[in-house]
Scaffold this active site. Structure first.
Site, PDB file in Angstrom:
ATOM      1  N   CYS A   1      -9.879  19.409  16.230  1.00 49.19           N
ATOM      2  CA  CYS A   1      -9.658  18.573  17.429  1.00 49.19           C
ATOM      3  C   CYS A   1      -8.929  19.305  18.556  1.00 49.19           C
ATOM      4  O   CYS A   1      -8.878  18.814  19.682  1.00 49.19           O
ATOM      5  CB  CYS A   1      -8.898  17.305  17.068  1.00 49.19           C
ATOM      6  SG  CYS A   1      -9.806  16.266  15.927  1.00 49.19           S
TER       7      CYS A   1
ATOM      8  N   HIS B   1      -5.303  14.292  23.455  1.00 47.32           N
ATOM      9  CA  HIS B   1      -6.375  14.053  22.489  1.00 47.32           C
ATOM     10  C   HIS B   1      -6.310  12.603  22.013  1.00 47.32           C
ATOM     11  O   HIS B   1      -5.257  12.132  21.576  1.00 47.32           O
ATOM     12  CB  HIS B   1      -6.187  15.023  21.314  1.00 47.32           C
ATOM     13  CG  HIS B   1      -7.040  14.703  20.140  1.00 47.32           C
ATOM     14  ND1 HIS B   1      -8.385  14.448  20.249  1.00 47.32           N
ATOM     15  CD2 HIS B   1      -6.746  14.601  18.819  1.00 47.32           C
ATOM     16  CE1 HIS B   1      -8.875  14.203  19.058  1.00 47.32           C
ATOM     17  NE2 HIS B   1      -7.901  14.290  18.171  1.00 47.32           N
TER      18      HIS B   1
ATOM     19  N   ASN C   1     -11.931   8.463  18.355  1.00 42.92           N
ATOM     20  CA  ASN C   1     -11.508   9.861  18.320  1.00 42.92           C
ATOM     21  C   ASN C   1     -12.770  10.723  18.224  1.00 42.92           C
ATOM     22  O   ASN C   1     -13.467  10.691  17.211  1.00 42.92           O
ATOM     23  CB  ASN C   1     -10.594  10.059  17.100  1.00 42.92           C
ATOM     24  CG  ASN C   1     -10.119  11.487  16.935  1.00 42.92           C
ATOM     25  OD1 ASN C   1     -10.746  12.420  17.427  1.00 42.92           O
ATOM     26  ND2 ASN C   1      -9.030  11.658  16.206  1.00 42.92           N
TER      27      ASN C   1
HETATM   28  N1  COA Z   1      -8.610  -1.066   7.325  1.00 47.68           N
HETATM   29  C1  COA Z   1      -7.699  -1.796   6.629  1.00 47.68           C
HETATM   30  N2  COA Z   1      -6.701  -1.218   5.911  1.00 47.68           N
HETATM   31  C2  COA Z   1      -6.636   0.121   5.923  1.00 47.68           C
HETATM   32  C3  COA Z   1      -7.545   0.926   6.636  1.00 47.68           C
HETATM   33  C4  COA Z   1      -8.565   0.275   7.350  1.00 47.68           C
HETATM   34  N3  COA Z   1      -9.484   0.931   8.059  1.00 47.68           N
HETATM   35  N4  COA Z   1      -7.202   2.225   6.467  1.00 47.68           N
HETATM   36  C5  COA Z   1      -6.125   2.240   5.669  1.00 47.68           C
HETATM   37  N5  COA Z   1      -5.778   0.968   5.340  1.00 47.68           N
HETATM   38  C6  COA Z   1      -4.675   0.516   4.517  1.00 47.68           C
HETATM   39  C7  COA Z   1      -4.214   1.559   3.523  1.00 47.68           C
HETATM   40  O1  COA Z   1      -4.998   1.532   2.340  1.00 47.68           O
HETATM   41  C8  COA Z   1      -2.788   1.135   3.277  1.00 47.68           C
HETATM   42  O2  COA Z   1      -2.780   0.081   2.362  1.00 47.68           O
HETATM   43  P1  COA Z   1      -1.602  -0.040   1.267  1.00 47.68           P
HETATM   44  O3  COA Z   1      -0.341  -0.176   2.078  1.00 47.68           O
HETATM   45  O4  COA Z   1      -1.993  -1.244   0.497  1.00 47.68           O
HETATM   46  O5  COA Z   1      -1.646   1.246   0.488  1.00 47.68           O
HETATM   47  C9  COA Z   1      -2.344   0.577   4.625  1.00 47.68           C
HETATM   48  O6  COA Z   1      -3.538   0.288   5.346  1.00 47.68           O
HETATM   49  C10 COA Z   1      -1.529   1.566   5.430  1.00 47.68           C
HETATM   50  O7  COA Z   1      -2.171   2.844   5.320  1.00 47.68           O
HETATM   51  P2  COA Z   1      -1.674   4.081   6.129  1.00 47.68           P
HETATM   52  O8  COA Z   1      -2.584   5.217   5.849  1.00 47.68           O
HETATM   53  O9  COA Z   1      -0.224   4.267   5.932  1.00 47.68           O
HETATM   54  O10 COA Z   1      -1.940   3.507   7.582  1.00 47.68           O
HETATM   55  P3  COA Z   1      -1.555   4.126   8.941  1.00 47.68           P
HETATM   56  O11 COA Z   1      -0.805   3.167   9.742  1.00 47.68           O
HETATM   57  O12 COA Z   1      -0.996   5.500   8.778  1.00 47.68           O
HETATM   58  O13 COA Z   1      -2.970   4.233   9.630  1.00 47.68           O
HETATM   59  C11 COA Z   1      -4.531   5.926  10.125  1.00 47.68           C
HETATM   60  C12 COA Z   1      -3.967   5.022   9.052  1.00 47.68           C
HETATM   61  C13 COA Z   1      -5.590   6.827   9.522  1.00 47.68           C
HETATM   62  C14 COA Z   1      -5.133   5.042  11.214  1.00 47.68           C
HETATM   63  C15 COA Z   1      -3.371   6.734  10.719  1.00 47.68           C
HETATM   64  O14 COA Z   1      -2.681   7.374   9.683  1.00 47.68           O
HETATM   65  C16 COA Z   1      -3.806   7.762  11.699  1.00 47.68           C
HETATM   66  O15 COA Z   1      -4.301   7.435  12.759  1.00 47.68           O
HETATM   67  N6  COA Z   1      -3.553   9.025  11.381  1.00 47.68           N
HETATM   68  C17 COA Z   1      -3.842  10.123  12.254  1.00 47.68           C
HETATM   69  C18 COA Z   1      -5.312  10.190  12.479  1.00 47.68           C
HETATM   70  C19 COA Z   1      -5.637  11.216  13.477  1.00 47.68           C
HETATM   71  O16 COA Z   1      -5.142  11.190  14.540  1.00 47.68           O
HETATM   72  N7  COA Z   1      -6.450  12.103  13.069  1.00 47.68           N
HETATM   73  C20 COA Z   1      -6.962  13.072  13.924  1.00 47.68           C
HETATM   74  C21 COA Z   1      -6.011  14.110  14.207  1.00 47.68           C
HETATM   75  S1  COA Z   1      -6.953  15.310  14.901  1.00 47.68           S
END
Ligand code: COA
Length: 343
Positions: free
Chosen positions: A115, A257, A287
């Site tokens: 990215c 980004h 994204n």
């Molecule tokens: N829908 C519903 N629930 C979801 C889900 C979805 N699409 N994705 C994850 N969950 C759940 C998880 O299973 C977890 O459940 P649990 O608490 O029962 O274990 C809960 O939501 C929280 O998960 P977590 O991974 O801690 O959520 P988060 O707030 O960190 O959000 C992302 C997840 C992926 C959206 C977030 O981590 C993120 O945006 N990360 C960076 C991504 C990014 O920018 N990537 C590119 C960089 S180049």
């Protein structure tokens, strides 16, 4: 900064999105997720998906045409393309794109930094200009993330979308609008495992056996990536701003980004940049990996959210891990909006 004193100046920009829209509701019909969760945790409402058979080069060609048109030119001295989803493992995607654009036999190659790819490609292209190797460079970032995302992984399927953006850089002087400030880059390969596609390369070889289940897909440790993204983008923005004597909190626009709206908010808060200065269209496109920054710039400029004279801080973060930031005073450009081909 360079041997010739020549700066790289933004001379044109363009972007392209495939027409098919996939909404959060569409995803919730086949994944254990909801529109409310996705909006609240990522800021995304919909993303674009390339039609089956559409490759990264197809998107790249469309965005590049827009950028060449915006720059008012039909020729460049080099093509630098960045993508996480090349048409093939070998050869690079850039030569095919250059040929399809009718650019002749100019040097054309790919840069890989997930990215952060657009900022890495900008740095390399600015270097070609500074060294006197090229007077004009076409820089393209294009992604078909839908080709590497596991459709059953709700942690990635809800975030990523397809798209492409491109800019034309020309040789100029550091004090004119559009001149790129120093591009500050970094990487930490010790955290490479946080974002990866395990199979398909030389580490997990194709030996006639199929890859381990799921290993051909893009994997991301969301929570750790989130934390690293905020820390790294905040720090590298400070460095890039300082390199040109800007106070980060005083920039006119932050173009980051489009990883996740909460990441954008956290970076802006730490830098003291007010919400109204933060460019974002993540709600509409998700994204789009390396394409995210040029897509955001083109769309923002086309809709008047980015104006000539604006002091813009650019930043990105991605797999590798990699990160980067740069500055530019936005020049006067004619750019068409990429968000127009709705179906
Ligand atoms: N829908 C519903 N629930 C979801 C889900 C979805 N699409 N994705 C994850 N969950 C759940 C998880 O299973 C977890 O459940 P649990 O608490 O029962 O274990 C809960 O939501 C929280 O998960 P977590 O991974 O801690 O959520 P988060 O707030 O960190 O959000 C992302 C997840 C992926 C959206 C977030 O981590 C993120 O945006 N990360 C960076 C991504 C990014 O920018 N990537 C590119 C960089 S180049």
């Amino acid at each position: 900064m360079n041997g010739t004193g020549r700066a790289a100046v933004l001379a044109g920009a363009g972007a392209w999105l495939p027409p098919q829209v996939v909404t959060n509701h569409d995803l919730s019909l086949r994944l254990d997720t909801s529109d409310a969760w996705i909006r609240q945790r990522t800021g995304i409402a919909e993303r674009r998906v390339a039609a089956p058979g559409t490759a990264t080069s197809d998107l790249a060609v469309e965005a590049a045409r827009q950028a060449l048109k915006s720059a008012g030119t039909a020729s460049v001295d080099a093509v630098v393309l960045t993508t996480t989803t090349p048409d093939r493992l070998c050869p690079a995607t850039a030569p095919e794109v250059a040929a399809r654009l009718g650019l002749g036999t100019v040097p054309a190659f790919d840069v890989a930094a997930v990215c952060t790819g657009f900022l890495y490609a900008l740095a390399v292209s600015a270097g070609l200009i500074a060294a006197g190797t090229a007077d004009r460079v076409l820089v393209i970032a294009a992604e078909v993330y839908s080709s590497i995302i596991d459709p059953n992984d709700r942690g990635t399927a809800v975030i990523f979308g397809d798209g492409a953006g491109a800019v034309v850089l020309r040789a100029g002087s550091a004090d004119e609008p559009g001149a790129l400030g120093p591009v500050v880059l970094g990487s930490d390969g010790e955290l490479g495992h946080l974002i990866q596609i395990p199979a398909g390369g030389s580490r997990q070889r194709k030996s006639g056996l199929p890859p381990a289940p799921g290993d051909e897909f893009f994997r991301m440790a969301g929570r750790e990536v989130f934390r690293n993204a905020v820390e790294r983008m905040t720090a590298v923005c400070r460095e890039a701003a300082e390199a040109v004597g800007w106070e980060p909190g005083n920039v006119d626009r932050l173009a980051a980004h489009q990883a996740n709206s909460r990441i954008l908010q956290a970076v802006a808060d730490r830098l003291g940049i007010e919400g109204g200065q933060v460019l974002s269209h993540i709600e509409r496109v998700g994204n789009t990996g390396a394409a995210s920054l040029p897509l955001l710039l083109a769309d923002s400029a086309a809709h008047g959210r980015l104006s000539p004279g604006d002091r813009v801080l650019l930043t990105a973060f991605g797999g590798g891990l990699t990160w980067g930031a740069a500055t530019v005073v936005w020049p006067r450009l004619h750019i068409e909006s990429p968000i127009r081909n709705e179906v």
